[in-house]
Design an enzyme around this catalytic site. Structure first.
Site, short mmCIF file in Angstrom:
data_model
loop_
_atom_site.label_atom_id
_atom_site.label_comp_id
_atom_site.label_asym_id
_atom_site.label_seq_id
_atom_site.Cartn_x
_atom_site.Cartn_y
_atom_site.Cartn_z
N PRO A 75 3.46 -9.32 9.91
CG PRO A 75 1.51 -10.44 10.51
CD PRO A 75 2.99 -10.64 10.30
CB CYS A 76 3.60 -3.82 10.52
SG CYS A 76 5.30 -4.29 10.16
CD GLN A 77 -0.44 -5.08 7.65
OE1 GLN A 77 0.20 -5.91 8.29
NE2 GLN A 77 -0.25 -4.90 6.36
CG PHE A 79 1.91 -5.84 16.59
CD1 PHE A 79 1.51 -6.28 17.83
CD2 PHE A 79 2.24 -6.78 15.62
CE1 PHE A 79 1.44 -7.64 18.12
CE2 PHE A 79 2.18 -8.13 15.90
CZ PHE A 79 1.78 -8.56 17.15
#
Length: 88
Positions: A75-77, A79
């Protein structure tokens, strides 16, 4: 032998890009809830004939075709700074 994979939490296709670069992998479907990431994914890859799921919680595993590998994006959100930037 072709390894069939399902791209979970696909984002814009980081795992898919890597697997296609190596060769010998075939994507049978993908799952992505973010509509903009899905638009980018579909613009970059030929997804015709592949299964698509918006919500991973609604996938019924028994209804999926044979899959050798499941990839899953982190989950890139958590970072990303994209949503913290001031919008003009």
């Amino acid at each position: 032998m072709t390894i069939k994979f399902f791209d979970m939490f696909a984002g814009i296709g980081g795992f898919r890009s890597g697997l296609e670069a190596i060769g010998g992998f075939e994507c049978v479907g993908y799952c992505e809830i973010d509509k903009y990431a899905k638009q980018a994914y579909e613009a970059m890859y030929d997804t015709g004939g592949e299964l698509y799921f918006e919500d991973a919680r609604k996938i019924i595993p028994e209804q999926l075709p044979h899959i050798d590998l499941i990839t899953g994006g982190f989950p890139c959100q958590s970072f990303s700074i994209a949503r913290t930037k001031e919008r003009i």
